[in-house]
Design a protein around this motif. Structure first.
Motif, PDB file in Angstrom:
ATOM      1  N   GLU A 124      25.865  56.054  12.467  1.00  0.00           N
ATOM      2  CA  GLU A 124      24.680  55.565  12.665  1.00  0.00           C
ATOM      3  C   GLU A 124      23.666  54.306  13.648  1.00  0.00           C
ATOM      4  N   MET A 125      24.306  53.584  14.142  1.00  0.00           N
ATOM      5  CA  MET A 125      24.294  52.298  15.073  1.00  0.00           C
ATOM      6  C   MET A 125      24.640  53.511  16.563  1.00  0.00           C
ATOM      7  N   ASP A 126      25.730  54.067  16.235  1.00  0.00           N
ATOM      8  CA  ASP A 126      25.992  55.038  17.136  1.00  0.00           C
ATOM      9  C   ASP A 126      25.177  56.612  18.013  1.00  0.00           C
ATOM     10  N   MET A 144      20.706  58.954  20.945  1.00  0.00           N
ATOM     11  CA  MET A 144      19.737  59.206  21.033  1.00  0.00           C
ATOM     12  C   MET A 144      18.600  58.694  22.164  1.00  0.00           C
ATOM     13  N   PHE A 145      18.661  56.804  21.841  1.00  0.00           N
ATOM     14  CA  PHE A 145      17.986  56.038  22.400  1.00  0.00           C
ATOM     15  C   PHE A 145      18.164  56.001  24.554  1.00  0.00           C
ATOM     16  N   GLU A 146      19.360  56.808  24.539  1.00  0.00           N
ATOM     17  CA  GLU A 146      19.727  56.746  26.126  1.00  0.00           C
ATOM     18  C   GLU A 146      19.403  58.196  26.381  1.00  0.00           C
ATOM     19  N   THR A 147      19.115  59.012  25.873  1.00  0.00           N
ATOM     20  CA  THR A 147      19.166  59.734  26.263  1.00  0.00           C
ATOM     21  C   THR A 147      17.580  60.038  26.293  1.00  0.00           C
ATOM     22  N   GLN A 152      15.053  50.668  46.143  1.00  0.00           N
ATOM     23  CA  GLN A 152      14.765  51.573  47.882  1.00  0.00           C
ATOM     24  C   GLN A 152      16.184  52.167  48.350  1.00  0.00           C
ATOM     25  N   CYS A 153      17.130  51.106  48.241  1.00  0.00           N
ATOM     26  CA  CYS A 153      18.644  50.954  48.139  1.00  0.00           C
ATOM     27  C   CYS A 153      18.954  53.433  47.904  1.00  0.00           C
ATOM     28  N   PHE A 154      17.789  53.625  46.957  1.00  0.00           N
ATOM     29  CA  PHE A 154      18.658  54.963  46.480  1.00  0.00           C
ATOM     30  C   PHE A 154      17.619  55.977  46.757  1.00  0.00           C
ATOM     31  N   GLU A 155      18.439  57.378  47.064  1.00  0.00           N
ATOM     32  CA  GLU A 155      17.128  58.225  47.468  1.00  0.00           C
ATOM     33  C   GLU A 155      17.005  58.604  46.010  1.00  0.00           C
ATOM     34  N   LYS A 156      17.269  58.122  45.177  1.00  0.00           N
ATOM     35  CA  LYS A 156      16.758  58.767  43.982  1.00  0.00           C
ATOM     36  C   LYS A 156      17.813  58.068  42.826  1.00  0.00           C
ATOM     37  N   VAL A 157      17.237  57.373  41.873  1.00  0.00           N
ATOM     38  CA  VAL A 157      16.979  56.719  41.104  1.00  0.00           C
ATOM     39  C   VAL A 157      17.231  57.234  39.482  1.00  0.00           C
ATOM     40  N   TYR A 158      18.186  57.927  38.645  1.00  0.00           N
ATOM     41  CA  TYR A 158      18.194  58.185  38.147  1.00  0.00           C
ATOM     42  C   TYR A 158      19.075  57.696  36.558  1.00  0.00           C
ATOM     43  N   PHE A 159      18.125  57.038  35.514  1.00  0.00           N
ATOM     44  CA  PHE A 159      18.572  56.876  34.172  1.00  0.00           C
ATOM     45  C   PHE A 159      18.545  58.008  32.841  1.00  0.00           C
ATOM     46  N   SER A 160      19.589  58.089  32.117  1.00  0.00           N
ATOM     47  CA  SER A 160      19.928  58.699  31.695  1.00  0.00           C
ATOM     48  C   SER A 160      18.403  58.909  30.276  1.00  0.00           C
ATOM     49  N   PHE A 161      18.057  57.905  30.039  1.00  0.00           N
ATOM     50  CA  PHE A 161      16.403  58.192  29.278  1.00  0.00           C
ATOM     51  C   PHE A 161      15.332  58.586  29.697  1.00  0.00           C
ATOM     52  N   GLU A 162      15.269  58.735  31.192  1.00  0.00           N
ATOM     53  CA  GLU A 162      14.383  59.525  31.773  1.00  0.00           C
ATOM     54  C   GLU A 162      14.529  60.646  31.890  1.00  0.00           C
ATOM     55  N   ILE A 163      16.194  61.296  31.536  1.00  0.00           N
ATOM     56  CA  ILE A 163      16.249  63.151  32.881  1.00  0.00           C
ATOM     57  C   ILE A 163      17.320  63.328  31.350  1.00  0.00           C
ATOM     58  N   MET A 179      20.337  63.237  29.928  1.00  0.00           N
ATOM     59  CA  MET A 179      21.790  63.312  29.873  1.00  0.00           C
ATOM     60  C   MET A 179      22.068  62.345  29.801  1.00  0.00           C
ATOM     61  N   ARG A 180      23.487  62.081  29.639  1.00  0.00           N
ATOM     62  CA  ARG A 180      24.138  61.694  30.384  1.00  0.00           C
ATOM     63  C   ARG A 180      25.607  61.366  29.712  1.00  0.00           C
ATOM     64  N   LYS A 181      26.278  60.924  31.356  1.00  0.00           N
ATOM     65  CA  LYS A 181      28.383  61.215  32.024  1.00  0.00           C
ATOM     66  C   LYS A 181      28.585  60.636  30.641  1.00  0.00           C
ATOM     67  N   PRO A 182      29.362  61.522  29.998  1.00  0.00           N
ATOM     68  CA  PRO A 182      30.128  62.234  30.768  1.00  0.00           C
ATOM     69  C   PRO A 182      30.032  63.785  31.260  1.00  0.00           C
TER      70      PRO A 182
END
Length: 200
Positions: free
Chosen positions: A36-38, A43-46, A126-137, A139-142
């Motif tokens: 359940e924790m997993d 779910m929270f990460e995506t 600012q170093c990145f052209e774009k920052v992608y966090f799984s919870f915003e998009i 989707m998550r790796k892998p």
């Protein structure tokens, strides 16, 4: 010739202390990290469940834990972010297209930003052209779809792109799509070793 680098965040730039969170949760009554924790974590990460549902879900698993106690344990994983890594990244950003792709949740990002302060995290982003966090998009790796998403959105050529991550399942997935990869070994290697190791 590599012209683009995609970075993971945890244990690549910010140091993580995973044991601190496990120990914190054990003090709150966790005997084992259960299914359940997993499920709640994934779910929270995506971004599939809200902050409130995530916390209340963990409180059901840890009935004696207050919201504050749980959040303190949850955020204990976030250790320091050495300045020399940010300076290295700033130097790289002058020569390469850079992206950040992190499996993370909104609580950890908010905590990172509060801990480091606006000038530090702004310099970092600012170093990145774009920052992608799984919870915003959502989707998550892998999952290969997340890499395909970046390829399509930014017209990336995998053979000219390097992906750096400390988890082998993530670098294996990227490699299967034709990316160059560095599966960084935490504790033995540092992202600033990039050139010394002839990875580029």
């Amino acid at each position: 010739m590599i012209d683009t680098i995609i970075f993971d965040f945890g244990d690549i730039f910010i140091n993580l202390d995973k044991q601190a969170t496990i120990s914190g949760l054990q003090k709150l009554g966790m005997t084992e990290w259960n299914a359940e924790m997993d499920r709640l974590n994934l779910m929270f990460e995506t971004g599939d469940i809200s902050h409130e549902l995530f916390v209340s879900g963990f409180q059901k698993e840890l009935p004696n834990a207050s919201r504050e106690d749980f959040l303190e344990a949850w955020n204990a994983v976030l250790a320091d972010f050495p300045l020399y890594r940010l300076e290295f990244l700033q130097m790289l950003s002058k020569k390469y297209r850079l992206f950040l792709l992190s499996n993370t949740d909104s609580i950890h990002i908010e905590t990172f930003e509060n801990k480091t302060g606006v000038s530090f995290y702004s310099d970092f982003y600012q170093c990145f052209e774009k920052v992608y966090f799984s919870f915003e998009i959502g989707m998550r790796k892998p999952n290969p779809e997340v890499f395909q998403y970046l390829i399509n959105k930014h017209e990336l050529s995998p053979k000219r792109t390097l992906f750096i991550d400390d988890k082998k399942e993530n670098t294996d997935s990227a490699a299967s799509l034709g990316f160059n990869v560095w599966n960084l070994q935490v504790g033995e290697e540092d992202v600033v070793d990039l050139f010394e190791k002839n990875i580029i």
